[in-house]
Scaffold this active site. Structure first.
Site, PDB file in Angstrom:
ATOM      1  N   GLU A  86       0.802  -1.218   0.000  1.00  0.00           N
ATOM      2  CA  GLU A  86       0.000   0.000   0.000  1.00  0.00           C
ATOM      3  C   GLU A  86       0.836   1.270   0.000  1.00  0.00           C
ATOM      4  O   GLU A  86       0.341   2.343  -0.359  1.00  0.00           O
ATOM      5  CB  GLU A  86      -0.971  -0.022   1.178  1.00  0.00           C
ATOM      6  N   GLU A 112       8.579 -20.456   9.274  1.00  0.00           N
ATOM      7  CA  GLU A 112       9.042 -19.499  10.274  1.00  0.00           C
ATOM      8  C   GLU A 112      10.154 -20.054  11.154  1.00  0.00           C
ATOM      9  O   GLU A 112      10.864 -19.298  11.814  1.00  0.00           O
ATOM     10  CB  GLU A 112       7.881 -19.021  11.143  1.00  0.00           C
TER      11      GLU A 112
END
Length: 304
Positions: free
Chosen positions: A90, A121
């Protein structure tokens, strides 16, 4: 890569805590559950505010790196990584930022399935390798995001980033974490146990979203990507955004609709150029030159 020491047990972390009062959560009526969720969420902004001093210090250093042509690189796994990706993407449309200036590295890859991302992870080596793959250097800022403050992928990435001379920032939801100890700047937003024990997409995720909103928005303000509270670098790629640009120029200048339309036409839809044209009483070419000389900052271009 050096071994990570003093790693806390997951069971001991506040983010994994279980409130005994919620033992009958599944038996409660829906309206009661909605109330409990709302009350829990309402505590998050206070936790973010408590970390305000640390957050402001981190932002000033991040903005300084960006102003020198560096990048901001987010690193996260699971929910943290997905939130980082949203914020990075964004920044391009909201602030007209060139692709690659704000980057998100997500464990397992941004396009992977959620289960694959969660599995990845645990790979500290992958975090380090991805930092090297994007050629992080001493002009960059690397922001590691982890609710637990101990995610191996993020730790590996931050350690590699430090080795490359980058500024490192840790956004965590616990105190005294390995990530906080490793990072140059720690932003610890302590939200405590979740309504649903261990589900850190809830309060912890909300806290991370608020922190990332603040990091990117305030950094862009520091870089002159706004004029007052107006998004003057927004990229108008659809009718809604083109209408927003028109309103931004109208509000910034007080000019008539006809004058604004003419300025936007001559500036090829560039709000900054149109504003400098209208407030500076000049043409598009001169307005662009003034902006270039002012580093793209409208107030400087206008001598305000």
């Amino acid at each position: 890569m050096a071994a990570i020491r003093n790693e806390p047990r997951l069971d001991d972390l506040p983010t994994e805590g279980r409130d005994p009062a919620g033992a009958d959560l599944d038996l409660r009526p829906t309206r009661e559950l909605v109330r409990l969720m709302g009350e829990a969420d309402a505590t998050v902004p206070h936790a973010v505010a408590a970390a305000g001093e640390a957050l402001a210090g981190a932002i000033d250093e991040i903005a300084a790196r960006l102003a020198r042509g560096g990048r901001m690189v987010y690193v996260g796994a699971g929910t943290s990584g997905r939130l980082a990706l949203v914020d990075a993407v964004e920044c391009q449309s909201t602030f007209g930022l060139d692709p690659g200036r704000v980057v998100a590295l997500v464990a397992g890859g941004a396009d992977s399935a959620a289960t694959a991302q969660e599995h990845a992870e645990d790979d500290a080596g992958a975090g380090a390798e991805e930092i090297k793959a994007v050629a992080v250097g001493d002009r960059d800022a690397v922001v590691g995001i982890s609710a637990s403050g101990r995610t191996p992928y993020v730790l590996g990435a931050l350690e590699a980033a430090r080795g490359a001379g980058a500024l490192t920032v840790g956004v965590v939801c616990v105190e005294g974490s390995p990530i906080g100890a490793l990072a140059d700047r720690e932003v610890a937003v302590v939200v405590g146990a979740e309504v649903l024990a261990g589900s850190t997409r809830l309060k912890a995720g909300t806290a991370q979203k608020l922190v990332l909103n603040t990091i990117s928005t305030v950094s862009m303000i520091r870089l002159g990507k706004t004029y007052g509270n107006l998004m003057v670098d927004v990229v108008a790629t659809n009718d809604k955004l083109r209408d927003r640009v028109r309103r931004i120029v109208e509000v910034a200048t007080g000019a008539s609709a006809t004058e604004v339309a003419t300025a936007l036409d001559e500036s090829h839809g560039d709000a900054k150029v149109a504003i400098v044209m209208l407030l500076g009483g000049t043409d598009a070419v001169t307005a662009r030159e003034r902006l270039a000389g002012a580093g793209g900052v409208v107030r400087k271009a206008l001598g305000q």
